[in-house]
Design an enzyme around this catalytic site. Structure first.
Site, short mmCIF file in Angstrom:
data_model
loop_
_atom_site.label_atom_id
_atom_site.label_comp_id
_atom_site.label_asym_id
_atom_site.label_seq_id
_atom_site.Cartn_x
_atom_site.Cartn_y
_atom_site.Cartn_z
N HIS A 178 -35.59 -14.48 181.04
CA HIS A 178 -35.95 -15.42 182.10
C HIS A 178 -34.73 -16.09 182.74
O HIS A 178 -34.84 -16.68 183.82
CB HIS A 178 -36.90 -16.48 181.55
CG HIS A 178 -37.89 -17.00 182.54
ND1 HIS A 178 -37.66 -17.00 183.90
CD2 HIS A 178 -39.13 -17.56 182.38
CE1 HIS A 178 -38.71 -17.53 184.52
NE2 HIS A 178 -39.61 -17.86 183.62
N ASP A 394 -47.40 1.81 192.51
CA ASP A 394 -47.84 3.19 192.31
C ASP A 394 -46.64 4.01 191.84
O ASP A 394 -45.68 4.19 192.60
CB ASP A 394 -48.41 3.74 193.63
CG ASP A 394 -48.90 5.18 193.51
OD1 ASP A 394 -48.68 5.81 192.46
OD2 ASP A 394 -49.50 5.67 194.48
#
Length: 449
Positions: A178, A394
């Site tokens: 993070h 995708d």
């Protein structure tokens, strides 16, 4: 359902690493450094069984479809790391004994990302999607680097990817330190990897690796030894929590937004503010609190467009500021949806460029490192955004059917927002006590708008 079976763990490096690259070393900003003691970001995508052109060719060969697919994802990850070089690096430190300080930066040394291939024996896509409550133990096992805190990026990979085979699908789980990314950068990476996987030679939106610092700030930023990092939060035993994903249609959200704006006589309340206020009111209603008790809602506010000139969407790193709405429980429930949503709107509007710059300046003078215990409170805390491109990922065999987050930074009141599968819909992944989640599900005011 059986457990996870590990097939392999390997290291993936950037395909074309150049040690002389000008961004070999990347300094960390206050927005990055404050996260050293908390967990990485863990998000993943669920897909039905892939049918790629490579897999179809493999059907006539001895090599299995999934083996070829995993090899393809590993190779394309390596090529994606050519653009996201910090993800293949490690954190590094400089200790200054003269003034007892320590500094952190990213060393883009191409030490590599972790790549895991696993199998969830007997687990189907339906086992993830159909239960009312998220099967936490199972979903958390779909992510690598569990239990690693961000400061451990000195020796641990900053990026971990796990490809988990299901009976009728796969799950791609991603864990990123993070201090290196916020939610915007996380999904930017995921989107770029999916482009390379589909056959792109270049990604459509190259990341901006140079971190943003105010003029006059000395880099690297020095943290006093009094802030030396420890893992004391690991001794905290969390209360029993469950997670549930609530789905809200485009039409439902539109009705909430119209209702909230109508009650106040404005058009400035956003769809998300109306939805979060609606959810907040149900959570508080379920607890039967003293009307005078103050309740809190903490929002993470994107800073990129609030600076002048604005930071680009492709800015790689953290550019998020936390803000809190405080209301008495009685006022939250009695004064209506519009009141709660409008208080959120006003708080967000207060986060001007001057406020952001003031935070960055003051943090350098007096660093404050967030911990899990300091973030855990009676507040609800919302992260992520319905604007992120989640379902456009995708990889060459179609869109994902669901998104789930891992166990990192999960405390009571953690509310993760995602776009829904249907255009304009929104999903809320809520981590709360079993009693509150059950009460929300039975709350007629929550389900009827």
């Amino acid at each position: 359902m059986a457990g996870i079976r590990l097939i392999s763990t390997s290291t993936v490096k950037a395909a074309s690493h150049k040690p002389e690259h000008p961004t070999q070393r990347i300094e960390l900003t206050p927005w990055d450094l404050q996260l050293l003691l908390v967990d990485p970001i863990q998000k993943g995508l669920l897909f039905h069984n892939p049918k790629t052109s490579q897999a179809k060719e493999a059907e006539s060969e001895s090599e299995s479809e999934i083996t070829l697919l995993v090899h393809h994802l590993r190779t394309t990850l390596s090529r994606t790391l050519d653009f996201f070089t910090p993800f293949a690096g490690r954190l590094a430190t400089i200790e200054t004994k003269d003034n007892n300080t320590i500094s952190y930066f990213i060393d883009c040394n191409n030490a590599g990302a972790q790549f895991v291939h696993a199998v969830a024996n007997g687990v189907s896509v339906a086992d993830i999607l159909e239960p009312v409550y998220v099967p936490l133990q199972l979903v958390n096992s779909f992510f690598p680097l569990n239990g690693v805190r961000n400061y451990e990026g000195i020796s641990k990979p900053l990026l971990g990817v796990q490809i988990t085979e299901l009976v009728d699908g796969i799950f791609i789980g991603c864990t990123i330190n993070h201090t290196v990314v916020d939610g915007t950068s996380f999904w930017h990476f995921f989107n770029s990897w999916s482009e390379i996987s589909r056959g792109f030679d270049q990604i459509s939106k190259p990341p901006v690796l140079q971190r943003f610092f105010l003029d006059g700030i000395d880099c690297p930023i020095k943290i006093p030894y009094g802030k030396k990092l420890s893992d004391s939060d690991s001794l905290i035993t969390p209360p029993p929590l469950k997670e549930r994903v609530f789905h809200f249609t485009k039409e439902y959200v539109a009705r909430l937004k119209a209702k909230a704006n109508s009650e106040i006589g404005t058009n400035r309340i956003s769809s998300l503010q109306a939805l979060l206020a609606h959810f907040w009111r149900s959570v508080i209603r379920s607890q039967n609190l003293d009307p005078n008790q103050q309740v809190l809602y903490r929002l993470l506010i994107g800073a990129r467009p609030r600076l002048h000139p604005p930071l680009p969407d492709e800015y790689l790193g953290n550019a998020v500021q936390a803000g809190t709405v405080a209301i008495k429980a009685g006022d939250l429930l009695k004064r209506g949806l519009g009141y709660a949503a409008w208080e959120m709107n006003k708080m967000v509007a207060m986060h001007t460029e001057d406020k952001l710059r003031s935070f960055l300046e003051s943090w350098v003078e007096k660093p404050e490192i967030l911990t899990e215990s300091s973030m855990a409170s009676t507040a609800l805390v919302t992260s992520s955004s319905p604007r992120f491109n989640v379902y456009g990922n995708d990889f060459g065999w179609g869109r994902p059917v669901a998104v789930r987050s891992g166990g990192g930074n999960k405390t009571h009141g953690k509310i993760t927002v995602f776009p829904g599968v249907a255009q304009g819909s929104i999903d809320i992944e809520a981590c709360l006590s079993p009693e509150i989640l059950k009460a929300i599900g039975n709350d007629s005011e929550f389900t009827d708008v």
